[in-house]
Design a protein around this motif. Structure first.
Motif, short mmCIF file in Angstrom:
data_model
loop_
_atom_site.label_atom_id
_atom_site.label_comp_id
_atom_site.label_asym_id
_atom_site.label_seq_id
_atom_site.Cartn_x
_atom_site.Cartn_y
_atom_site.Cartn_z
N ALA A 164 24.70 -28.20 49.90
CA ALA A 164 25.81 -27.71 49.09
C ALA A 164 25.27 -26.75 48.04
N TYR A 165 25.95 -25.62 47.89
CA TYR A 165 25.51 -24.59 46.95
C TYR A 165 26.70 -24.14 46.11
N ALA A 166 26.53 -24.17 44.80
CA ALA A 166 27.57 -23.73 43.88
C ALA A 166 27.57 -22.20 43.81
N VAL A 167 28.38 -21.60 44.67
CA VAL A 167 28.52 -20.15 44.76
C VAL A 167 30.01 -19.85 44.85
N ASP A 168 30.48 -18.93 44.03
CA ASP A 168 31.88 -18.55 44.09
C ASP A 168 32.21 -18.03 45.48
N ILE A 169 33.30 -18.52 46.06
CA ILE A 169 33.63 -18.19 47.44
C ILE A 169 33.96 -16.71 47.64
#
Length: 181
Positions: A46-51
């Motif tokens: 899981a990576y916190a990246v704006d979609i």
């Protein structure tokens, strides 16, 4: 053999996609700006990246490849991130629609222009720039009311209003602008 599937967006609507990937023996990569999103908690990676951040997704794709992660496909469900999905798929040389086609789906002005002469289309105009309100009033007078005002780059009809008279245009245009991505 590729054994990962990349799901862009990690909300409740993507939980079944993670579960389906696992049922097929695939590991799920999920990106979403919210690290606590439901599908992010179920993901193998899981990576916190704006979609909507295509550039950061490209950098992440390069990093994953450099670390030997073998990606079978990239997609989304229940999220309007067609541009990001198409760009990442093209970058990874995976099947998908072209980034241009994805952008034409996302941006309603481009979509309407692409339809011209090929697919039946509604009368439309783009109000970008100076003089938008006056131009919209002229368009309404020429076409006849009611007319629809909407953000050209959003989804789910956010910022869309039916306008029955010229005096309702300022509020409709302000709502469309407020809902533009």
């Amino acid at each position: 053999m590729p054994d990962h599937v990349w799901i862009i967006a990690g909300g409740l609507l993507q939980v079944p996609a993670v579960e389906a990937a696992h049922s097929l023996g695939l590991r799920a990569i999920v990106t979403d700006r919210n690290p606590e999103a439901p599908a992010m908690r179920l993901a193998d990676m899981a990576y916190a990246v704006d979609i909507y951040d295509v550039g950061s997704h490209m950098l992440l794709a390069d990093d994953l490849l450099a670390r030997g992660v073998k990606i079978a496909g990239v997609f989304t469900e229940g999220a309007d991130v067609e541009v990001t999905v198409a760009a990442v798929a093209a970058h990874l040389k995976l099947p998908g629609i072209s980034p241009t086609a994805a952008w034409n789906c996302k941006d309603k002005v481009n979509m309407r222009r692409a339809f011209r002469g090929r697919i039946p289309n509604v009368n439309f105009m783009h109000l970008g720039g100076v003089g938008g309100l006056e131009t919209a009033k002229q368009f309404g007078e020429h076409l006849g009311y009611p007319i629809m005002v909407k953000a050209s780059d959003n989804c789910a009809s956010r910022g869309t209003r039916r306008v029955d008279r010229p005096e309702d245009l300022p509020a409709a245009i302000a709502d469309a602008i407020a809902n533009s991505t």
